[in-house]
Enzyme design. Structure first.
Site, PDB file in Angstrom:
ATOM      1  N   ASP A   1      -7.870  -1.682   1.822  1.00  0.00           N
ATOM      2  CA  ASP A   1      -6.975  -0.927   1.030  1.00  0.00           C
ATOM      3  C   ASP A   1      -6.488   0.415   1.097  1.00  0.00           C
ATOM      4  OD1 ASP A   1      -4.572  -0.984  -0.818  1.00  0.00           O
ATOM      5  OD2 ASP A   1      -6.291  -0.110  -2.247  1.00  0.00           O
TER       6      ASP A   1
ATOM      7  N   HIS B   1      -9.761   1.934  -7.748  1.00  0.00           N
ATOM      8  CA  HIS B   1     -10.330   3.011  -6.636  1.00  0.00           C
ATOM      9  C   HIS B   1     -11.302   3.920  -7.474  1.00  0.00           C
ATOM     10  CE1 HIS B   1      -7.723   1.937  -3.224  1.00  0.00           C
ATOM     11  NE2 HIS B   1      -6.717   1.909  -4.159  1.00  0.00           N
ATOM     12  N   LEU B   2     -12.519   3.629  -7.295  1.00  0.00           N
ATOM     13  CA  LEU B   2     -13.585   4.358  -8.050  1.00  0.00           C
ATOM     14  C   LEU B   2     -14.146   5.981  -7.582  1.00  0.00           C
ATOM     15  CD1 LEU B   2     -15.722   1.640  -9.908  1.00  0.00           C
ATOM     16  CD2 LEU B   2     -13.778   2.983 -10.699  1.00  0.00           C
ATOM     17  N   ARG B   3     -13.667   6.035  -6.113  1.00  0.00           N
ATOM     18  CA  ARG B   3     -13.773   7.302  -5.449  1.00  0.00           C
ATOM     19  C   ARG B   3     -15.391   7.828  -5.418  1.00  0.00           C
ATOM     20  NH1 ARG B   3      -8.890   6.891  -3.750  1.00  0.00           N
ATOM     21  NH2 ARG B   3      -7.147   7.589  -5.256  1.00  0.00           N
TER      22      ARG B   3
ATOM     23  N   ASN C   1       1.696   4.596  -2.975  1.00  0.00           N
ATOM     24  CA  ASN C   1       2.136   3.518  -1.872  1.00  0.00           C
ATOM     25  C   ASN C   1       1.604   2.090  -2.207  1.00  0.00           C
ATOM     26  OD1 ASN C   1       2.489   2.848   0.714  1.00  0.00           O
ATOM     27  ND2 ASN C   1       1.019   3.803   1.770  1.00  0.00           N
TER      28      ASN C   1
ATOM     29  N   ASP D   1      -4.008  -0.779  -9.366  1.00  0.00           N
ATOM     30  CA  ASP D   1      -4.330   0.039  -8.167  1.00  0.00           C
ATOM     31  C   ASP D   1      -4.714   1.443  -8.656  1.00  0.00           C
ATOM     32  OD1 ASP D   1      -4.106   1.225  -5.840  1.00  0.00           O
ATOM     33  OD2 ASP D   1      -2.010   1.203  -5.390  1.00  0.00           O
TER      34      ASP D   1
ATOM     35  N   HIS E   1      -3.305  -4.845   1.905  1.00  0.00           N
ATOM     36  CA  HIS E   1      -2.375  -3.809   1.586  1.00  0.00           C
ATOM     37  C   HIS E   1      -1.360  -4.082   3.036  1.00  0.00           C
ATOM     38  CE1 HIS E   1      -1.708   0.876   1.502  1.00  0.00           C
ATOM     39  NE2 HIS E   1      -0.804   0.560   2.569  1.00  0.00           N
TER      40      HIS E   1
ATOM     41  N   HIS F   1      -7.917  -4.516  -8.573  1.00  0.00           N
ATOM     42  CA  HIS F   1      -7.742  -3.160  -7.736  1.00  0.00           C
ATOM     43  C   HIS F   1      -7.897  -2.036  -8.260  1.00  0.00           C
ATOM     44  CE1 HIS F   1      -4.449  -2.087  -4.343  1.00  0.00           C
ATOM     45  NE2 HIS F   1      -5.421  -1.327  -4.618  1.00  0.00           N
TER      46      HIS F   1
HETATM   47 ZN   LIG Z   1      -3.032  -0.086  -1.273  1.00  0.00          ZN
END
Ligand SMILES: [Zn+2]
Length: 432
Positions: A156, A66-68, A282, A309, A183, A64
């Site tokens: 997600d 996030h690499l943007r 979140n 995350d 999510h 999980h």
């Molecule tokens: Zn999430």
């Protein structure tokens, strides 16, 4: 590409996939694990590393992240995120698809794969969206995403509010044998809140997100997974009730895996005091009772996977008023230290369970190569010092972002060396 064989000498090798916890040598060659033994004679030209006192385990896996990229390169790129990963001891990461535009088509999946390979550090596995454009309306072409290399699907960042769409996603995912990562957040209950609903949100005058916003959708997803036979992966579990629901479902044989995140087993909503936007994520940080339930869930395997995350945001974005600031914190470079400090040192779990939750189980859940040091497996290896004491200094992060609530915290346990495909891709300065 050929590399020199590497002989790791005198390590404590912990590999729950073969119930191994012993002082041994480990030999890597041609990108694969050759084997372990009490003493291995170094082959011709081998690089020999004395790793006495350190733990050697299957490379850590974070499902999980996030690499943007594309669209948010000022926060993180695939390359900077991958370096942040290996600096945190992770050899494999799964890239969430909520980029701009989202990863909802085969070309986009191919872009993430290629950029990960080009970066040449951690293995980067793309995850595709559940719905086209992450709009929550039409199912993505799941078969095409999988064909292009997606290892799972998720929306997600947003919940899949349409129950029928979630049912369909689980049916397709079953056909292609991939998990649906969910999510869980009922938006009509969350009502645009920015922290946990409770005593602290009342005191601070902030709109709250109640735990039931998560619980209700977790219950739905478990029912749908049971009905369809699809595999559901519940992301970032934050409430006691959700842990209980998942525990019951597992006992009934529902195909469910689930994550606990370091911030949810470390902090409570008290961390938001002073309107600290680096404590805004979140699902939100919750009560002490919820935090304890996350710890219990990780300990008994209800939460089989520890996932960060990792959610990079730029300083200016987090400088806004609390209600306006984006959700999320970076996590790759603090996860191992937090897990050792909060769970191992406090005797909630053993180091063996840590390796199971951070490597073996996530690799199994997402059907990734790795998560084992068996002979012939990919030579993805994490070496860490379980007792090293260090202080979190966000200025030293390899991530492009610094948004962490753990700045200044002293942690135990630190990665020393990260090997991917038999190649040293990261080494802590001053180690060895
Ligand atoms: Zn999430």
């Amino acid at each position: 590409m050929s590399t020199r064989p590497i002989l790791l000498r005198g390590a404590r090798i912990i590999d729950p996939s073969q119930e191994l916890d012993d002082i041994r040598d480990l030999l890597l060659a041609d990108g694969a694990i050759v084997g372990t033994a009490r003493e291995i004679a170094p082959p011709e030209g081998a690089e020999i590393r004395d790793v006495q006192g350190l733990v050697v385990c299957p490379g850590l896996v974070d499902v999980h992240v996030h690499l943007r990229e594309p669209g948010g390169e000022h926060k993180e790129t695939i390359a900077t995120g991958a370096i942040s990963a290996v600096a945190g001891g992770f050899t494999s990461i799964c890239a969430m698809p909520n980029t701009n535009p989202p990863i909802d088509n085969p070309a986009a999946v191919g872009f993430v794969l290629a950029a990960g390979i080009r970066a040449g550090t951690a293995r980067v596995y793309p995850v595709g969206t559940i719905s086209v454009g992450m709009k929550g309306e039409r199912l993505s072409e799941v078969g095409e995403l999988v064909e292009a290399g997606a290892v799972a699907i998720t929306d997600d960042g947003r919940p899949v509010s349409d129950d029928g769409l979630m049912r369909l996603a689980l049916e397709y995912a079953r056909t292609f044998d991939i998990p649906v990562a969910s999510h869980c957040e009922v938006l009509s209950l969350a009502r645009g809140g920015s922290m946990n609903e409770g005593v602290v949100s009342s005191r601070l005058g902030l709109a709250g997100i109640p735990g039931i916003a998560e619980d209700v959708m977790v219950a739905r997803d478990l029912i749908l997974a049971e009905y369809t036979g699809g595999r559901i992966h519940i992301q970032h579990v934050s409430t006691r009730r959700a842990v209980e629901l998942i525990r019951e479902a597992k006992a009934r044989g529902v195909r469910v895996t689930a994550e606990g995140s370091p911030h949810h087993f470390t902090l409570t909503d008290e961390a938001v005091d002073g309107y600290n936007t680096n404590a805004k994520m979140n699902p939100p940080l919750r009560s002490a009772d919820d935090r304890d339930a996350i710890r219990e869930g990780v300990a008994d395997g209800t939460l089989d996977t520890i996932a960060t995350d990792h959610a990079p945001h730029h300083y200016d974005e987090k400088e806004q008023a609390f209600a306006d600031a984006p959700f999320g914190i970076v996590g790759l470079e603090t996860a191992l230290g937090l897990t050792i400090t909060e769970l191992v040192e406090k005797k909630v779990i053993t180091l063996n369970t840590l390796v199971e939750r951070m490597s073996c189980a996530p690799a199994r859940a997402f059907r990734l190569p790795g998560g084992t040091l068996r002979d012939g497996a990919p030579a993805d290896v994490t070496i860490f010092d379980p007792t090293a004491s260090w202080t979190v200094d966000p200025r030293r992060f390899h991530s492009r972002s610094r948004n962490t609530p753990f700045a200044g915290m002293t942690l135990r346990g630190q990665p020393a060396l990260t090997i991917v495909g038999g190649r040293v891709v990261w080494e802590r300065e001053g180690s060895q």
